[in-house]
Write a protein that holds these residues in place. Structure first.
Motif, PDB file in Angstrom:
ATOM      1  N   UNK A 300       0.833  -1.209   0.000  1.00 46.85           N
ATOM      2  CA  UNK A 300       0.000   0.000   0.000  1.00 46.85           C
ATOM      3  C   UNK A 300       0.867   1.259   0.000  1.00 46.85           C
ATOM      4  N   UNK A 301       0.708   2.139  -0.985  1.00 47.64           N
ATOM      5  CA  UNK A 301       1.601   3.302  -1.092  1.00 47.64           C
ATOM      6  C   UNK A 301       1.201   4.456  -0.173  1.00 47.64           C
ATOM      7  N   UNK A 302       1.235   4.192   1.128  1.00 53.36           N
ATOM      8  CA  UNK A 302       1.041   5.260   2.118  1.00 53.36           C
ATOM      9  C   UNK A 302       2.435   5.698   2.556  1.00 53.36           C
ATOM     10  N   UNK A 303       2.553   6.977   2.886  1.00 51.48           N
ATOM     11  CA  UNK A 303       3.891   7.510   3.164  1.00 51.48           C
ATOM     12  C   UNK A 303       4.593   6.784   4.301  1.00 51.48           C
ATOM     13  N   UNK A 304       3.851   6.407   5.355  1.00 50.99           N
ATOM     14  CA  UNK A 304       4.525   5.732   6.474  1.00 50.99           C
ATOM     15  C   UNK A 304       5.059   4.362   6.053  1.00 50.99           C
ATOM     16  N   UNK A 305       4.353   3.691   5.170  1.00 53.80           N
ATOM     17  CA  UNK A 305       4.784   2.357   4.725  1.00 53.80           C
ATOM     18  C   UNK A 305       5.965   2.469   3.748  1.00 53.80           C
ATOM     19  N   UNK A 306       5.961   3.545   2.955  1.00 57.90           N
ATOM     20  CA  UNK A 306       7.020   3.726   1.959  1.00 57.90           C
ATOM     21  C   UNK A 306       8.243   4.461   2.533  1.00 57.90           C
ATOM     22  N   UNK A 307       8.220   4.756   3.828  1.00 62.41           N
ATOM     23  CA  UNK A 307       9.282   5.585   4.422  1.00 62.41           C
ATOM     24  C   UNK A 307      10.706   5.106   4.103  1.00 62.41           C
ATOM     25  N   UNK A 308      10.978   3.779   4.092  1.00 67.97           N
ATOM     26  CA  UNK A 308      12.365   3.365   3.816  1.00 67.97           C
ATOM     27  C   UNK A 308      12.789   3.589   2.366  1.00 67.97           C
TER      28      UNK A 308
END
Ligand code: FAD
Length: 502
Positions: A300-308
């Motif tokens: 899921x491309x949510x900012x918290x998930x994509x943080x790394x």
């Protein structure tokens, strides 16, 4: 020791690898310590081994591409989950249940020799009743007749046929027509399709009161392909174990060294051009360095998930717009309800009697006596993990106890317990009407291919595996594969002594 050419080049120029080489940096890794076994060189690295990630891995593998899937859990399958009752061996699908009867689906299941059957053919799931979980009161609701419902679905399908590209993805005309942006409740009134809304809700309750969502966000899942299945019938697996295909996929990918389970990407370096992409992945067996020509992101491309990931300003500004809901499934024992009874939560005072969230959607009978499937949802919000698991669990138990206490003659007074609990959050990524008007979906799809990165998964199509597989197959695999071929040719050209094509 063999290092791919672009690895050696990257060692000297890559800020990612230089950062990782510094003691005390994010991951505190000494790059020089990567043994050759910990360095993978693949055509495509895929982040996420759920529905979209597995389908992509197998499709690309079948086209002769080398892949590696990075999955954070200890199994692939994502939202497809099956509980096997230890006493009887009976499988209970607690996630994905049905598929469209289309060739993308049947070819996929045939490839793994997993038989499909019409959904509901051997259904003996018992009786249904409607209750208000906030009071425990049974509701005597009357829903539109089958004929009225079918006629409303026909009118809805006729509308969808005017926008054929909507069956493929969120491919919207520019400017976006008002009909597609207005709240779905208004759209239902305008096109006289209100009689289909309760059936739509039962097919896919995931946002609760969907009369307030922009129409096209409802059409994401209620696609023309899905509506056609309401006439012809859905498919499910003949063994009633939808995880069967995923255990076969897992075996195949593991044996091809194409799957890293219990693994998470901690850093990426993505650029346009020939170098491809590089990833550092934390696995149970230490860190791996992956080089690939292309990256396919399915989480899921949510900012918290994509943080790394090394997100660009463009990616960040697109993904920051997504909102989502919480969605949870569980198996509960000793509910006090009859084994063959399924209870749906409705509210007597809302449009279409949709329940108020957060709340239980339903408590469903299962083939195993003593076990019920409980499904819970939260309203749309900006945070990926809006509700603590303990609070969701407490609320499910409270709902069951409310039913018991309000109906002491019908239901036993028991102390239910969770046998399995699973969070599918963040679910149903979507955006506001203003964002849609502002060309959000053009901006989203414009990311495909930039920085050697492709994207798929529910956020790019909808919460429907069949539509998602069709989207992935038809909308970008050929571009992705073509780019890999071009990269391979260019790399070969650079390696050949004359610097030209061999
Ligand atoms: C309860 C339920 C019932 C459903 N029923 C149906 C149905 O009957 N039919 C249907 O077609 N669809 C159904 N859906 C929708 C279906 O699940 C989705 O369409 C599909 O799973 C979306 O696929 P995906 O690959 O985008 O996400 P997922 O299948 O969720 O896969 C995402 C994967 O990425 C992994 N992941 C997440 N973060 C990371 C990370 N940082 N690093 C590595 N891996 C990560 C996850 O563990 C997961 O394996 C249902 C969904 C739910 C929750």
């Amino acid at each position: 020791m063999y290092f791919p050419v672009h690895f050696v080049a990257l060692l000297s120029v890559s800020p990612l690898l230089q950062a990782l080489a510094k003691p005390g940096s994010t991951a505190d890794i000494d790059v020089a310590s990567f043994s050759p076994d910990d360095i993978l060189d693949k055509d495509v690295a895929i982040i996420g081994g759920g529905s979209a990630g597995c389908y992509s891995a197998i499709s690309l593998k079948d086209k002769g591409k080398s892949v590696v899937v990075i999955e954070k859990k200890d199994r692939v399958g994502g939202n497809t989950e099956t509980y096997i009752d230890p006493a009887t061996g009976t499988p209970i699908d607690i996630g994905v249940l049905v598929f469209h009867n289309i060739s993308v689906v049947t070819d996929y299941f045939n490839r793994f020799d997993v038989p499909l059957t019409p959904y509901g053919e051997d259904d003996n799931s018992g009786q249904s009743a409607y209750y208000d979980f906030s009071t425990g009161a049974e509701l005597n609701l009357s829903f539109p007749s089958a004929n009225k419902t079918a006629a409303a679905f026909t009118r809805y399908a006729e509308f969808l046929e005017e926008y054929p590209r909507l069956n493929d993805g969120l491919f919207l005309p520019n400017p976006v027509p008002e009909d597609l942006i207005m709240p779905f409740g208004e759209f239902a009134d305008r096109y006289d399709i209100g009689a289909s809304l309760n059936t739509m809700y039962e097919l896919d309750p995931a946002v609760g009161n969907f009369t307030t969502v922009p129409t096209v966000e409802r059409m994401r899942t209620m696609s023309l392909s899905l509506v056609q299945q309401t006439e012809t019938g859905f498919l499910t697996t003949a063994h009633h174990n939808n995880s069967e295909i995923y255990s076969k996929i897992q075996t195949e990918l593991l044996s091809a060294s194409s799957l890293l389970l219990d693994s998470e990407v901690i850093s990426t370096l993505r650029k346009d051009g020939r170098e491809g992409i590089s990833l550092v992945v934390r696995t149970l067996n230490g860190y791996k360095l992956i080089f690939a020509k292309r990256l396919l992101i399915t989480i899921p491309p949510k900012l918290d998930i994509l943080a790394p990931l090394d997100l660009s300003a463009q990616e960040e500004s697109v993904f920051s717009r997504f909102i989502d809901v919480g969605y949870y499934t569980s198996i509960v024992n000793d509910t006090g309800l009859p084994d063959d009874l399924s209870i749906f939560n409705y509210n007597p005072n809302t449009p279409y009697n949709f329940p108020i969230l957060p709340g239980v959607y339903n408590i469903q009978a299962t083939p195993v006596p003593g076990l019920h499937l409980a499904i819970y949802g939260t309203p749309r919000g900006n945070k990926s993990f809006s509700m603590p698991t303990d609070q969701v669990k407490a609320d499910i138990i409270k709902g069951i106890k409310t039913l018991q206490q309000a109906n002491p003659v019908k239901f036993k007074q028991t102390e239910p317990e969770f046998v399995v609990f699973s969070s599918h959050t963040p679910f149903y990524l979507q955006v506001s009407a203003d964002d849609i008007k502002d060309g959000f979906y053009d901006k989203l799809y414009a990311l495909q291919g930039l920085r050697n990165t492709y994207w798929t998964g529910a956020a790019f199509r909808g919460q429907d595996s069949s539509d998602l597989w069709r989207y992935s197959k038809e909308e970008f695999y050929s571009q992705l594969c073509m780019c890999i071929c071009v990269s391979t040719l260019l790399k070969t050209a650079r390696l050949s002594p004359a610097g030209g094509l061999p």
